[in-house]
Design a protein around this motif. Structure first.
Motif, PDB file in Angstrom:
ATOM      1  N   PRO A  88      -5.092  -6.483   1.972  1.00 50.70           N
ATOM      2  CA  PRO A  88      -5.113  -5.799   0.676  1.00 50.70           C
ATOM      3  C   PRO A  88      -3.970  -4.788   0.541  1.00 50.70           C
ATOM      4  N   VAL A  89      -3.588  -4.499  -0.692  1.00 53.67           N
ATOM      5  CA  VAL A  89      -2.508  -3.525  -0.927  1.00 53.67           C
ATOM      6  C   VAL A  89      -2.991  -2.104  -0.695  1.00 53.67           C
ATOM      7  N   VAL A  90      -4.317  -1.890  -0.674  1.00 53.97           N
ATOM      8  CA  VAL A  90      -4.856  -0.559  -0.419  1.00 53.97           C
ATOM      9  C   VAL A  90      -5.648  -0.556   0.885  1.00 53.97           C
ATOM     10  N   GLU A  91      -5.672   0.595   1.536  1.00 57.59           N
ATOM     11  CA  GLU A  91      -6.495   0.822   2.717  1.00 57.59           C
ATOM     12  C   GLU A  91      -7.249   2.131   2.507  1.00 57.59           C
ATOM     13  N   GLU A  92      -8.252   2.368   3.313  1.00 58.67           N
ATOM     14  CA  GLU A  92      -8.975   3.633   3.214  1.00 58.67           C
ATOM     15  C   GLU A  92      -8.013   4.788   3.474  1.00 58.67           C
ATOM     16  N   SER A  93      -8.165   5.851   2.710  1.00 59.55           N
ATOM     17  CA  SER A  93      -7.257   6.993   2.808  1.00 59.55           C
ATOM     18  C   SER A  93      -7.249   7.588   4.214  1.00 59.55           C
ATOM     19  N   SER A  94      -8.415   7.688   4.825  1.00 60.97           N
ATOM     20  CA  SER A  94      -8.497   8.270   6.164  1.00 60.97           C
ATOM     21  C   SER A  94      -7.702   7.455   7.175  1.00 60.97           C
ATOM     22  N   ARG A  95      -7.646   6.148   6.982  1.00 59.28           N
ATOM     23  CA  ARG A  95      -6.902   5.283   7.899  1.00 59.28           C
ATOM     24  C   ARG A  95      -5.394   5.486   7.723  1.00 59.28           C
ATOM     25  N   LEU A  96      -4.967   5.658   6.491  1.00 56.49           N
ATOM     26  CA  LEU A  96      -3.544   5.863   6.224  1.00 56.49           C
ATOM     27  C   LEU A  96      -3.081   7.251   6.634  1.00 56.49           C
ATOM     28  N   HIS A  97      -4.011   8.169   6.869  1.00 54.31           N
ATOM     29  CA  HIS A  97      -3.674   9.539   7.270  1.00 54.31           C
ATOM     30  C   HIS A  97      -4.253   9.853   8.651  1.00 54.31           C
ATOM     31  N   SER A  98      -4.188   8.847   9.540  1.00 50.49           N
ATOM     32  CA  SER A  98      -4.782   9.014  10.872  1.00 50.49           C
ATOM     33  C   SER A  98      -3.785   9.481  11.920  1.00 50.49           C
ATOM     34  N   GLY A  99      -2.574   9.854  11.499  1.00 54.76           N
ATOM     35  CA  GLY A  99      -1.574  10.347  12.439  1.00 54.76           C
ATOM     36  C   GLY A  99      -0.713   9.270  13.045  1.00 54.76           C
TER      37      GLY A  99
ATOM     38  N   GLN B 166       3.911  10.339   2.233  1.00 49.57           N
ATOM     39  CA  GLN B 166       4.424   9.621   1.065  1.00 49.57           C
ATOM     40  C   GLN B 166       3.448   8.575   0.536  1.00 49.57           C
ATOM     41  N   VAL B 167       2.193   8.684   0.939  1.00 46.71           N
ATOM     42  CA  VAL B 167       1.192   7.722   0.486  1.00 46.71           C
ATOM     43  C   VAL B 167       0.856   7.967  -0.984  1.00 46.71           C
ATOM     44  N   PHE B 168       0.822   6.905  -1.767  1.00 45.05           N
ATOM     45  CA  PHE B 168       0.304   6.988  -3.132  1.00 45.05           C
ATOM     46  C   PHE B 168      -1.224   6.980  -3.045  1.00 45.05           C
ATOM     47  N   ALA B 169      -1.848   8.093  -3.411  1.00 44.73           N
ATOM     48  CA  ALA B 169      -3.297   8.208  -3.301  1.00 44.73           C
ATOM     49  C   ALA B 169      -3.986   7.558  -4.502  1.00 44.73           C
ATOM     50  N   VAL B 170      -5.133   6.938  -4.253  1.00 43.62           N
ATOM     51  CA  VAL B 170      -5.968   6.352  -5.302  1.00 43.62           C
ATOM     52  C   VAL B 170      -7.225   7.210  -5.396  1.00 43.62           C
ATOM     53  N   LEU B 171      -7.397   7.912  -6.500  1.00 40.51           N
ATOM     54  CA  LEU B 171      -8.518   8.831  -6.653  1.00 40.51           C
ATOM     55  C   LEU B 171      -9.854   8.088  -6.751  1.00 40.51           C
TER      56      LEU B 171
ATOM     57  N   ALA C 245      -9.273  11.518  -2.972  1.00 40.62           N
ATOM     58  CA  ALA C 245      -8.893  10.114  -2.825  1.00 40.62           C
ATOM     59  C   ALA C 245      -9.726   9.440  -1.748  1.00 40.62           C
ATOM     60  N   ASP C 246     -10.129   8.225  -2.020  1.00 40.04           N
ATOM     61  CA  ASP C 246     -10.790   7.435  -0.978  1.00 40.04           C
ATOM     62  C   ASP C 246      -9.940   6.256  -0.537  1.00 40.04           C
ATOM     63  N   LEU C 247      -8.920   5.922  -1.315  1.00 43.20           N
ATOM     64  CA  LEU C 247      -8.016   4.825  -0.985  1.00 43.20           C
ATOM     65  C   LEU C 247      -6.573   5.266  -1.155  1.00 43.20           C
ATOM     66  N   GLY C 248      -5.650   4.461  -0.627  1.00 38.82           N
ATOM     67  CA  GLY C 248      -4.225   4.716  -0.811  1.00 38.82           C
ATOM     68  C   GLY C 248      -3.455   3.418  -0.702  1.00 38.82           C
TER      69      GLY C 248
END
Length: 413
Positions: A44-55, A63-68, A87-90
């Motif tokens: 998918p083009v989106v992943e869970e926000s926490s996964r994209l901000h896991s370090g 630079q993640v585009f957040a999805v509210l 945001a829950d997705l990005g």
């Protein structure tokens, strides 16, 4: 004045001719990777926000585009400490983090050693500039489950074959190892908390020179005696380093792995570059990057990232990958466009649609690969030029009452 209708900054429209050219290049890339045993997947083009901000993504996480989240109200907006809290997705910023999640989700359905291809757009909310966009295509191959150097060898061999198939000459693959970088920083007594910042500074050696790097490291608090001499030695390092050279910063085991990689790929143009860093924080071993003399930026890169999948799966899985920067690559490639011998049916306005459609179906059933209906324009010469630009090489004139066998096919141009 009319309202501007340009695409958002850092994103682009692609006209038909450009789209055909891009697809032609992608077709070559897909074909070569498939011939080397890699299987294409889609995430998918989106992943869970926490996964994209896991370090795991370094500066790209900023630079993640957040999805509210859906259903937010004014109280939610007022009470939020940051946008990320809403945001829950990005949108994905690369294809490696989604691949790690994909493997963790489907491991039971995949082979022990999984060779994947992903070709898809990614998004980064950065400042657009030449060769850098907010939406761009990446072409990734990865080998998951192979702990030995065979993974890196396969990645570099397949990618080198892609560059050759695209007719791109003069490229060099710079190689290094994160273990060499970390050993070097430890030798310079760089505090662990400053490792990432120090690596960014060392990565500038070819741009600002020894004096510039020393000055920036001193600003960080790194004051190792003889640092300038060590950096000068670093800049001059070659494959011979470690075979008689006594560089105290060199991790011998890591360098031996690089030499073995070189010896296994005699046809590839590899260059040891101990200043190569790669920005992603998830790399754990070998790293590599494609350089070309005509551009100041890399055309792709990758490396080993053994620690990533374990974060999602709960058990460690060795992994290595190589990503082509398609947007940068496609600008350097010259390929003949496959125009499919397109045929245009240029018709008079009196011809009934049912007749035109019947002719089109008959021609397609008879073996034509591409047939377009074109109402005859007043400036017929310009119309033919436009058809040629769209990839049509032939045309017929339809006046009504003809069968497909009656049509006289003429060449455009």
């Amino acid at each position: 004045m009319p309202t501007p209708v340009n695409p958002p900054r850092g994103m682009r429209d692609h006209l038909p001719a450009d789209k055909r050219r891009r697809e032609g290049v992608l077709s070559v890339i897909r074909g070569v990777y498939r011939s080397y045993g890699f299987d294409e997947i889609e995430t998918p083009v989106v992943e869970e926000s926490s996964r994209l901000h896991s370090g795991l993504g370094g500066d790209n996480e900023k630079q993640v585009f957040a999805v509210l989240r859906r259903g937010l109200d004014l109280d939610d907006l007022r009470s939020a400490e940051s946008v990320l809290g809403l945001a829950d997705l990005g949108l994905r910023f690369d294809l490696t983090v989604p691949l790690a999640r994909f493997y963790a989700s489907h491991r039971a359905e995949l082979p022990t050693v999984f060779r994947s291809v992903q070709i898809a757009p990614v998004w980064r909310a950065e400042r657009p500039q030449k060769g850098r966009y907010r939406q761009f295509v990446q072409c990734d191959i990865d080998v998951l489950g192979e702990a030995g150097p065979l993974a890196e060898i396969e990645l570099i061999q397949a990618t080198t074959a892609v560059l050759e198939a695209l007719g791109l000459t003069g490229t060099t693959i710079r190689v290094n190892d994160r273990r060499i970088l970390l050993a070097m920083l430890a030798h310079w007594s760089v505090p662990e908390a400053l490792t990432d910042q120090a690596l960014i500074v060392v990565d500038k050696l070819d741009k600002v020179g020894v004096d510039g790097v020393v000055a920036e490291l001193v600003d960080l608090g790194v004051t190792t005696p003889g640092l300038d001499d060590a950096l000068a030695q670093l800049a001059d390092a070659s494959w011979a380093t470690g075979e008689g050279d006594d560089a105290p910063w060199l991790d011998r085991a890591a360098f031996a792995d690089l030499v073995a990689l070189r010896d296994a790929l005699p046809g590839a143009t590899l260059r040891f570059d101990p200043t190569l860093v790669r920005g992603m924080g998830y790399y754990t071993g070998t790293i590599f990057e494609i350089a070309h003399p005509d551009v100041p930026y890399s055309l792709g890169g990758g490396g080993r990232y053994d620690g990533m999948i374990g974060r999602f799966l709960g058990s460690e899985v060795p992994a290595a990958g190589f990503s082509l920067g398609f947007e940068r690559l496609v600008d350097l490639v010259t390929l003949a466009t496959d125009d499919d011998e397109g045929l245009a049916l240029v018709y008079d306005k009196k011809v009934e649609p049912v007749e035109l459609l019947a002719l089109q179906r008959e021609l397609l059933a008879g073996g034509e690969r591409r047939v377009r209906l074109e109402k005859k324009a007043k400036n017929f010469t310009n119309q033919l030029d436009g058809l040629a630009a769209a990839g049509f090489t032939r045309f017929v004139t339809v006046r009504g009452g003809e069968s497909a066998a009656d049509l006289e096919v003429r060449t455009i141009g």
